[in-house]
Each structure stands twice: as C-alpha cells, then as structure tokens.
Design an enzyme around this catalytic site. Structure first.
Site, PDB file in Angstrom:
ATOM      1  CB  CYS A  38     -16.268  13.873  22.389  1.00 53.16           C
ATOM      2  SG  CYS A  38     -17.299  12.606  23.091  1.00 53.16           S
ATOM      3  CG  HIS A  80     -18.727  11.058  18.592  1.00 59.60           C
ATOM      4  ND1 HIS A  80     -18.539   9.699  18.681  1.00 59.60           N
ATOM      5  CD2 HIS A  80     -18.665  11.537  19.856  1.00 59.60           C
ATOM      6  CE1 HIS A  80     -18.387   9.356  19.938  1.00 59.60           C
ATOM      7  NE2 HIS A  80     -18.459  10.452  20.694  1.00 59.60           N
TER       8      HIS A  80
HETATM    9  C1  2RA Z   1     -19.631   9.140  24.576  1.00 60.41           C
HETATM   10  N1  2RA Z   1     -19.529  11.555  24.651  1.00 60.41           N
HETATM   11  O1  2RA Z   1     -19.452   9.247  23.346  1.00 60.41           O
HETATM   12  C2  2RA Z   1     -19.540  10.349  25.462  1.00 60.41           C
HETATM   13  C3  2RA Z   1     -18.375  10.262  26.384  1.00 60.41           C
HETATM   14  N2  2RA Z   1     -17.152  10.098  25.734  1.00 60.41           N
HETATM   15  O2  2RA Z   1     -19.886   8.083  25.175  1.00 60.41           O
END
Ligand code: 2RA
Length: 330
Positions: free
Chosen positions: A126, A234
């Site tokens: 991601c 994120h």
């Molecule tokens: C996380 N990118 O954010 C990794 C897996 N989804 O933990």
C-alpha cells in the site's frame, strides 16, 4: 466471469467486496474463500448470502479470477494451485512482488506489461502504490534520481486486531496486543520485521517495489516507515530529487492531470491531504508541494491515500477490470 475473493473475512477482503459492489464489477459467480475456521460462515453481499468456502472447494470451481488477501504463506501455497486450473490470481501479499517472473502492477502506471500468459499478478504494498501514483508522471517528465520517504501509516495496515489494540488503549482497556509497544499516543518506527541492514521489511518493500514498478533500477530510494495511531489512510513525506529541474506550476498541473491523483495544496487556507479525508476514497491525495531549497532539482510533497482502498482493494479490482477490458481474462 467467476471471481473468488480469498481472505474474504479480513479488513482488505471486506474492502474488496465493497469495491466490487461500488464499481458494479460484473460477474456470474462469486466465491468467498477463507481459512478453515471461517468455512461455512455466511457473508451478505449485494443482498445475497454467500457461504464461505475452503480453498479446496474454490479450486474445484476453477474461478477465472481470484483476488487474494490472505497473507504471504497462504498465497505461496495456494496461488499456484489456483493458477494450475487456469485462474488469474491477483495477490495482495508480498509473496510474489519481487519474483522476477511475476508482474507488480499499478494499472495506471504499468498495466500494459500484463500478458495473457500471466497467472499470478502481484499487487504492490500500500505505501508503495500511493507513492508511485504521484511519482510516476513526474518521473516520466523529469527522471527521478533519488527518493527519501518517511511514512505515517494507519493501524488498519496491520489489521483488525491492531485497530482493536489502539481503541482499547484509548479507552484504558487492557486487551490483546499486536504491537510490541503501546500504539495510542505513540509512534512506532517498526513496521514488519527488522532486517540485517537495519531496515524493516516494509522499508525495503518501498525501496525495491518502487524501482520494479517504475522499471528503473537507477533510482535511489531510502525510507523510514512509521506506525501511528490513526485510521483512514497512510501519509508520506516524500523528498524527490530529479535529474532535470522543474517548475512548481508545471508539477502541479502534471499531478492535477494524472488520473487517480487529486492535488490538495492551499496551505494558506489550511488545505492539505489528511487521512481523515482520504478514508473510503480511491484517489491519491497530494499536497505541501514545495521546492527543497537545500539542493537543486528537488521537490518535497505530502502524499495521502486510504491504504485499504487504492493501497490494496481498489488497485486489485482495477487490475481485474483492466484485464477484463483488455480481454486478458479468458
Ligand atoms: C502495513 N503496508 O501498513 C503494510 C501492510 N498492509 O502494515
């Protein structure tokens, strides 16, 4: 079209179903697959009840496409078995991403490399997807020399139990722990396991996957990935040095013209991307665009996206859509 969702009971699995419904993905048969402990459970989708199937049952049904979000071990064991019956597997785990025989796909960037022979296709991590969505058009124009990225990653990236740990800590409830330390009111520079070079697997995913997707091993990448007590997406602070100089106005218009990217950049009016606003959205949001005044040809940017959506479920469904549109699904 017979489609399977493998790992249907997880956070990403649930998001995949949501995305399939929202995008009105056309199918004749849908198979929901999960681990033995969930087999027989009922999941409602578009007003219809579906009974969770085992891997063995699903393979016998030979789906045309199987979107996996079931962890690397499960994918390594079962994806080849689905491929043997002709299924195209789109896998969300890290299992196949750096395999030189497998494609690592963000459809808007490198969908064109998929061929009718591809049976296992890897969905990137991601944190990589959202970064390359913003950087790919700039790489095409100015050629990236080096990327320095720090991430601020939602607990949803770890899964349901991590969200529960955060919420329990917030309420003062002593519950099950996923992280080695408290996550609420904290920041953990520790996503996935540590490697001998002092980086985490998550950090090296960003390094290696970025170069594979952009198909350019001359790009230098270094990353620090951090878990923060948030949901919704994120966030990433990206410092990118180009071989060519740029005009900020031109960078803005390139990004604004990039499908799947939205520029939110008006700091004087407190306008910049935030996870609270990316939650449930499929776009990648870019802001805080400014020249790095400490060195030439270098740009700072802030990139936010819902890690369960474009970071996982939506990108995977878009790969399935892309292959259907290009008649790559037999
Ligand atoms: C996380 N990118 O954010 C990794 C897996 N989804 O933990």
């Amino acid at each position: 079209m017979k489609i399977a969702v493998v790992g249907a009971t997880g956070l990403v699995g649930a998001e995949i179903l949501k995305v399939l419904e929202e995008r009105d993905f056309r199918f004749d048969e849908l198979y929901l697959v999960a681990s033995a402990k969930s087999v027989g459970q009922i999941i409602k989708f578009k007003g219809k009840e579906y009974t969770i199937k085992s891997m063995e049952e699903a393979i016998k049904l030979a789906p045309d496409v199987a979107i996996f979000s079931a962890g690397g071990g499960t994918s390594l064991e079962w994806a080849p078995k689905f491929a043997e019956v002709g299924t195209i597997v789109i896998d969300n785990s890290s299992a196949w991403r750096m395999d030189p025989t497998k494609k690592l796909i963000v459809p808007e960037i490198n969908g064109h490399v998929i061929t009718i022979d591809d049976r296992i296709i890897a969905n990137p991590n991601c944190s990589t997807i959202q970064m390359v969505m913003a950087l790919a058009p700039l790489h095409a124009k100015y050629k990236i020399k080096r990327i320095v990225v720090a991430t601020y990653q939602s607990v949803t990236g770890t899964g349901k139990d991590a969200v529960l740990q955060m919420m329990n800590e917030r309420k003062g409830i002593d519950g099950p722990k996923v992280y080695p330390h408290p996550i609420d009111m904290n920041a953990l520079p520790h996503i996935d396991s540590f490697l001998d070079n002092g980086y985490t697997k998550e950090e090296m995913k960003m390094v290696n996957e970025t170069r594979k997707i952009l198909n350019d091993n001359t790009i230098g990448v270094t990353s620090t990935t951090v878990r923060i007590p948030s949901v919704g997406g994120h966030s990433e602070a990206v410092n990118v040095e180009f071989h060519e100089d740029f005009k900020l106005s031109e960078v803005r218009s390139i990004l604004a013209d990039t499908p799947g990217v939205i520029v939110q950049d008006d700091p004087k009016n407190n306008i910049y991307p935030m996870p609270i606003n990316s939650h449930g959205r499929d776009e990648v949001f870019v802001g805080r665009l400014r020249r790095d005044e400490s060195q030439p040809n270098t740009l700072n940017m802030w990139i936010v996206a819902d890690n369960l959506r474009k970071g996982a479920a939506t990108n995977a469904v878009q790969i399935a859509e892309f292959m259907t549109e290009k008649s790559l699904v037999e």
